[in-house]
Design an enzyme around this catalytic site. Structure first.
Site, PDB file in Angstrom:
ATOM      1  CG  HIS A  57      -1.953  -1.087   1.156  1.00 42.48           C
ATOM      2  ND1 HIS A  57      -2.908  -1.258   2.139  1.00 42.48           N
ATOM      3  CD2 HIS A  57      -2.189  -2.062   0.246  1.00 42.48           C
ATOM      4  CE1 HIS A  57      -3.688  -2.294   1.833  1.00 42.48           C
ATOM      5  NE2 HIS A  57      -3.264  -2.797   0.690  1.00 42.48           N
ATOM      6  CD  GLU A  59      -1.929   4.158   3.472  1.00 45.74           C
ATOM      7  OE1 GLU A  59      -3.101   4.290   3.869  1.00 45.74           O
ATOM      8  OE2 GLU A  59      -1.572   3.356   2.572  1.00 45.74           O
ATOM      9  CB  CYS A  82      -6.440  -0.570   5.490  1.00 41.77           C
ATOM     10  SG  CYS A  82      -4.754  -1.216   5.463  1.00 41.77           S
ATOM     11  CB  CYS A  91      -1.944   1.227   6.158  1.00 40.77           C
ATOM     12  SG  CYS A  91      -1.565   0.402   4.601  1.00 40.77           S
ATOM     13  NE  ARG A 190      -9.870   1.364 -26.157  1.00 45.61           N
ATOM     14  CZ  ARG A 190      -9.676   1.012 -27.419  1.00 45.61           C
ATOM     15  NH1 ARG A 190      -8.491   0.537 -27.790  1.00 45.61           N
ATOM     16  NH2 ARG A 190     -10.653   1.146 -28.305  1.00 45.61           N
ATOM     17  CB  THR A 202     -19.910  -3.160 -30.615  1.00 43.73           C
ATOM     18  OG1 THR A 202     -21.006  -2.242 -30.559  1.00 43.73           O
ATOM     19  CG2 THR A 202     -18.625  -2.377 -30.826  1.00 43.73           C
ATOM     20  CG  ASP A 206     -17.386  -1.484 -34.685  1.00 42.95           C
ATOM     21  OD1 ASP A 206     -17.934  -1.414 -35.795  1.00 42.95           O
ATOM     22  OD2 ASP A 206     -17.677  -0.738 -33.732  1.00 42.95           O
ATOM     23  NE  ARG A 213      -4.494  -0.056 -31.644  1.00 47.45           N
ATOM     24  CZ  ARG A 213      -5.753  -0.332 -31.322  1.00 47.45           C
ATOM     25  NH1 ARG A 213      -6.028  -1.319 -30.479  1.00 47.45           N
ATOM     26  NH2 ARG A 213      -6.756   0.367 -31.847  1.00 47.45           N
ATOM     27  CD  GLU A 296     -13.444   2.080 -26.122  1.00 48.41           C
ATOM     28  OE1 GLU A 296     -13.357   2.215 -27.359  1.00 48.41           O
ATOM     29  OE2 GLU A 296     -12.446   1.912 -25.386  1.00 48.41           O
TER      30      GLU A 296
END
Length: 365
Positions: A57, A59, A82, A91, A190, A202, A206, A213, A296
């Site tokens: 974590h 901290e 936490c 933590c 993304r 889709t 597509d 990328r 998307e």
């Protein structure tokens, strides 16, 4: 609640800025930013973000970087430390053992295992704790909040439309609508998400890869999700076969069979007429650690999510291209702007991406 000064808020701002680029890298754990500061000298002695995969974590890493210099100093942290044992010790105990004198917390942790207990533990140990109502920390942890309080991911939908409100050509899928700046923005979004989801139609028309990328960030491709519909889909698609070394999941109604490679996971949820229940599909993803979900999808999936009140933020990219009458409209219910406003969304930001315009809408609760 102790007073939080303007200087405190600036350090919390810095902690949130430090953490934000690492969204999408910390698995099921929140992406926390932590900075250890000498308040008199205004010098930083340690800083960190939750590590890749969620551990260690923030901290404990900031304390380790301070190398014994944390004693008597102030810890600025975007989320309450936490106070429960998981795969690592609490933590809060690490903060106490480091001898930190003051802790300024940006946001109370909504996780019921910690909520308030982390701050309580620190105060019991004599540490001065200030809890801020810090908007950047809240935005940083919006997905953690929703997953812990409502059992759902924070859903951001993205749709690119032409100047005349179209998203593509009938039965031909995508057409060039936006430019390079918008493409790079999409890939960065993304990279900052835990998963990217499209509908089966889709995926079929597509045939997207849904990868990141951008040079140097290719490994920030996270889970790709296909929401299966009533119709079968071709398993030779890019998402199934072409780049199957990236984690891929199909969410479908119970009882459906898929002839897919073993690397592709199938999650079955309740549904109707071959279609999975949207809320249960999202809940299943949240149970698997998905907090930030980017959608998307096409017009049908987008409308279904809007109607079900499952979208939290909507990014509308408008290009300069005109598609014409053979185009597929973003919505059949008037304009997409009007549809969003009718569903309770308000525009909160707009900016140019090259020649294109990005407008961001959020639901008003």
């Amino acid at each position: 609640m102790n007073d939080v000064s303007a200087r405190d808020r600036r350090w919390l701002d810095a902690a949130a800025r430090l953490a934000r680029p690492y969204l999408g890298t910390t698995a099921e754990n929140p992406t926390v930013g932590a900075i250890i500061v000498d308040e008199d000298l205004q010098l930083v002695f340690g800083r960190a973000v939750t590590a890749k995969g969620g551990r260690p974590h923030a901290e404990t890493q900031a304390i380790a970087e301070a190398r014994g210099s944390a004693r008597g100093r102030t810890l600025y942290v975007t989320l309450e430390p936490c106070n429960h044992w998981g795969r690592t010790p609490p933590c809060a105990d690490a903060v106490i053992q480091a001898g930190i004198a003051r802790v300024v917390v940006g946001l109370l942790d909504p996780d019921p295992r910690t909520r308030g207990a982390g701050i309580g533990r620190l105060r019991q140990a004599g540490i001065d704790v200030a809890l801020a109502d810090h908007a950047p920390s809240r935005q940083l942890h919006e997905a953690h909040i929703k997953r812990k309080t409502r059992g759902l991911p924070f859903v951001t939908a993205k749709l690119a439309v032409s100047r005349d409100g179209m998203i593509g050509l009938l039965d031909q899928g995508n057409v060039p609508i936006t430019g390079e700046a918008a493409r790079r923005w999409t890939h960065m979004e993304r990279a900052l998400s835990d998963a990217v989801m499209v509908g089966a139609r889709t995926a079929r028309i597509d045939d997207p890869q849904l990868t990141v990328r951008l040079k140097g960030l290719e490994q920030r491709t996270h889970m790709r999700v296909i929401l299966a519909g009533a119709q079968p889909f071709d398993t030779s698609l890019n998402l199934i076969d072409g780049v199957s070394f990236y984690p891929t999941v199909i969410v479908a109604e119970q009882g459906r069979g898929f002839d897919v490679p073993p690397e592709v996971r199938v999650i079955e949820v309740e549904g109707k007429n071959g279609r999975p229940n949207l809320r249960k599909a999202l809940a299943a993803l949240a149970q698997r650690g998905i907090g930030r979900l980017m959608v998307e999808g096409g017009a049908s999936l987008t409308e279904a999510l809007i109607a079900a009140e499952l979208i939290d933020r909507f990014h509308l990219l408008t290009g300069t291209t005109t598609v014409g009458r053979k185009g597929v409209p973003a919505t059949i219910l008037g304009s997409i702007d009007g549809r969003l406003r009718a569903a309770g969304f308000a525009e909160v930001d707009r900016r140019a991406l090259g020649a294109d315009m990005l407008r961001t809408f959020e639901r008003e609760f």
